[in-house]
Design an enzyme around this catalytic site. Structure first.
Site, PDB file in Angstrom:
ATOM      1  N   GLY A   1     -17.705 -63.642  37.092  1.00 48.34           N
ATOM      2  CA  GLY A   1     -18.893 -64.254  37.662  1.00 48.34           C
ATOM      3  C   GLY A   1     -19.792 -63.213  38.290  1.00 48.34           C
ATOM      4  O   GLY A   1     -19.316 -62.278  38.927  1.00 48.34           O
ATOM      5  N   ASN A   2     -21.092 -63.371  38.091  1.00 49.62           N
ATOM      6  CA  ASN A   2     -22.020 -62.378  38.619  1.00 49.62           C
ATOM      7  C   ASN A   2     -23.413 -62.947  38.830  1.00 49.62           C
ATOM      8  O   ASN A   2     -23.816 -63.913  38.191  1.00 49.62           O
ATOM      9  CB  ASN A   2     -22.065 -61.140  37.705  1.00 49.62           C
ATOM     10  CG  ASN A   2     -21.948 -61.518  36.247  1.00 49.62           C
ATOM     11  OD1 ASN A   2     -22.830 -62.164  35.701  1.00 49.62           O
ATOM     12  ND2 ASN A   2     -20.821 -61.164  35.627  1.00 49.62           N
TER      13      ASN A   2
ATOM     14  N   SER B   1     -18.900 -53.694  37.631  1.00 47.99           N
ATOM     15  CA  SER B   1     -17.808 -54.310  36.888  1.00 47.99           C
ATOM     16  C   SER B   1     -16.504 -54.290  37.690  1.00 47.99           C
ATOM     17  O   SER B   1     -16.176 -53.281  38.329  1.00 47.99           O
ATOM     18  CB  SER B   1     -17.619 -53.530  35.575  1.00 47.99           C
ATOM     19  OG  SER B   1     -16.612 -54.112  34.821  1.00 47.99           O
ATOM     20  N   GLY B   2     -15.779 -55.393  37.675  1.00 50.00           N
ATOM     21  CA  GLY B   2     -14.414 -55.420  38.189  1.00 50.00           C
ATOM     22  C   GLY B   2     -14.230 -55.229  39.681  1.00 50.00           C
ATOM     23  O   GLY B   2     -13.161 -54.841  40.131  1.00 50.00           O
TER      24      GLY B   2
ATOM     25  N   SER C   1     -21.657 -54.604  35.688  1.00 49.15           N
ATOM     26  CA  SER C   1     -20.928 -55.747  35.140  1.00 49.15           C
ATOM     27  C   SER C   1     -21.017 -55.765  33.623  1.00 49.15           C
ATOM     28  O   SER C   1     -22.056 -55.428  33.043  1.00 49.15           O
ATOM     29  CB  SER C   1     -21.551 -57.027  35.703  1.00 49.15           C
ATOM     30  OG  SER C   1     -21.229 -58.119  34.881  1.00 49.15           O
TER      31      SER C   1
ATOM     32  N   ASP D   1     -21.435 -58.151  31.848  1.00 44.92           N
ATOM     33  CA  ASP D   1     -22.427 -59.137  31.421  1.00 44.92           C
ATOM     34  C   ASP D   1     -23.863 -58.639  31.587  1.00 44.92           C
ATOM     35  O   ASP D   1     -24.812 -59.395  31.366  1.00 44.92           O
ATOM     36  CB  ASP D   1     -22.254 -60.436  32.220  1.00 44.92           C
ATOM     37  CG  ASP D   1     -20.922 -61.108  31.919  1.00 44.92           C
ATOM     38  OD1 ASP D   1     -20.627 -61.318  30.734  1.00 44.92           O
ATOM     39  OD2 ASP D   1     -20.173 -61.397  32.874  1.00 44.92           O
TER      40      ASP D   1
ATOM     41  N   HIS E   1     -23.989 -65.970  36.157  1.00 42.48           N
ATOM     42  CA  HIS E   1     -22.989 -66.366  35.158  1.00 42.48           C
ATOM     43  C   HIS E   1     -21.665 -66.627  35.862  1.00 42.48           C
ATOM     44  O   HIS E   1     -21.238 -65.834  36.701  1.00 42.48           O
ATOM     45  CB  HIS E   1     -22.808 -65.257  34.119  1.00 42.48           C
ATOM     46  CG  HIS E   1     -21.686 -65.512  33.173  1.00 42.48           C
ATOM     47  ND1 HIS E   1     -21.530 -66.724  32.521  1.00 42.48           N
ATOM     48  CD2 HIS E   1     -20.656 -64.737  32.752  1.00 42.48           C
ATOM     49  CE1 HIS E   1     -20.459 -66.665  31.754  1.00 42.48           C
ATOM     50  NE2 HIS E   1     -19.900 -65.474  31.888  1.00 42.48           N
TER      51      HIS E   1
ATOM     52  N   HIS F   1     -17.364 -70.605  26.239  1.00 42.42           N
ATOM     53  CA  HIS F   1     -17.469 -69.514  27.208  1.00 42.42           C
ATOM     54  C   HIS F   1     -17.730 -70.055  28.618  1.00 42.42           C
ATOM     55  O   HIS F   1     -16.803 -70.125  29.415  1.00 42.42           O
ATOM     56  CB  HIS F   1     -18.555 -68.532  26.735  1.00 42.42           C
ATOM     57  CG  HIS F   1     -18.688 -67.325  27.590  1.00 42.42           C
ATOM     58  ND1 HIS F   1     -19.498 -66.269  27.270  1.00 42.42           N
ATOM     59  CD2 HIS F   1     -18.134 -67.002  28.783  1.00 42.42           C
ATOM     60  CE1 HIS F   1     -19.419 -65.346  28.217  1.00 42.42           C
ATOM     61  NE2 HIS F   1     -18.598 -65.772  29.137  1.00 42.42           N
TER      62      HIS F   1
HETATM   63 ZN   LIG Z   1     -18.196 -64.853  30.937  1.00 44.02          ZN
END
Ligand SMILES: [Zn+2]
Length: 235
Positions: free
Chosen positions: A43-44, A63-64, A92, A94, A113, A178
């Site tokens: 999620g971001n 990311s992460g 990220s 995404d 997201h 997704h």
């Molecule tokens: Zn996703």
């Protein structure tokens, strides 16, 4: 996007705007676990920083990174091709999808997201959420549509989001198999859409356990949407 060489640092005239966006985006990430929209690091949230030179930037989570370790300083800055402009960690995974949305939907200032459970359950079935609640008409102006199946790694997620939302008033799209992506005029608006998307996904799912939810007539959907988007709330 521009044909000039990619930016290698945040331009001085955008320093204040970028730092403000970093704080805002870091704070808004706390809303995702608070509303139970995410597990682990999935999620971001991102926000666009407009550049009057025509090269907009975006601020997003690295990311992460655990939700407990999110600070304004940890946020990263990318251009709208997804290239890292500022930050100690990689952006990220995404980011390409967020960047594609900003590059192709100039009215969008924030993207979120998540894999929130109920919205993702509709996405797993590839089924749009029908507009059977006034809250849906208010916020989404109709059903919440389903976008195509797309795999991370190129711009196919971003393209699917943009192609689906262009034909809709919805601020949310359920990417097939997704999960939801939401948009807003800023990052806070996109977070609100993510929270409400999950709420209506849950309510309509519960309603269907007991029967078939009743659709709202289009004229009422239109007037609810018009009122909520243009009149409701503090001016
Ligand atoms: Zn996703």
């Amino acid at each position: 996007m521009s044909n000039d060489a990619p930016l290698t640092e945040v331009p001085a005239h955008l320093r204040t705007a970028v730092d403000t966006a970093k704080q805002k985006v870091a704070d808004l990430h706390a809303e995702l676990p608070r509303w139970e929209l995410v597990v682990w690091t999935a999620g971001n949230v991102s926000e666009r920083v407009r550049n009057d030179q025509g090269e907009d930037l975006l601020v997003i989570k690295p990311s992460g990174v655990s939700y407990d370790d999110i600070t304004a300083e940890a946020m990263v800055v990318c251009d709208l091709d997804g290239n890292l402009v500022e930050g100690d960690r990689s952006p990220s995974s995404d980011t390409a999808a967020h960047a594609y949305v900003y590059a192709h939907m100039p009215e969008v200032g924030g993207v979120v997201h998540t894999h929130s459970t109920y919205a993702t359950a509709w996405a797993a079935r590839g089924e749009e959420i029908p507009c059977v609640l006034t809250m849906m008409a208010d916020e989404f102006g109709g059903p919440i549509p389903v976008g195509p199946f797309a795999i991370i790694g190129d711009d196919s997620i971003g393209r699917g989001i943009v192609e689906t939302l262009r034909g809709s008033r919805s601020k949310a799209v359920l990417m097939k198999n997704h999960g939801p992506f939401t948009i807003g005029g800023d990052a806070k608006g996109a977070v609100k859409a993510a929270v409400l998307c999950e709420e209506v996904a849950r309510a309509v799912h519960v309603s269907r356990q007991l029967g078939e939810p009743l659709p709202i007539e289009q004229q009422h959907v239109d007037s609810l949407y018009e009122r909520y988007q243009n009149v409701y709330g503090q001016r």
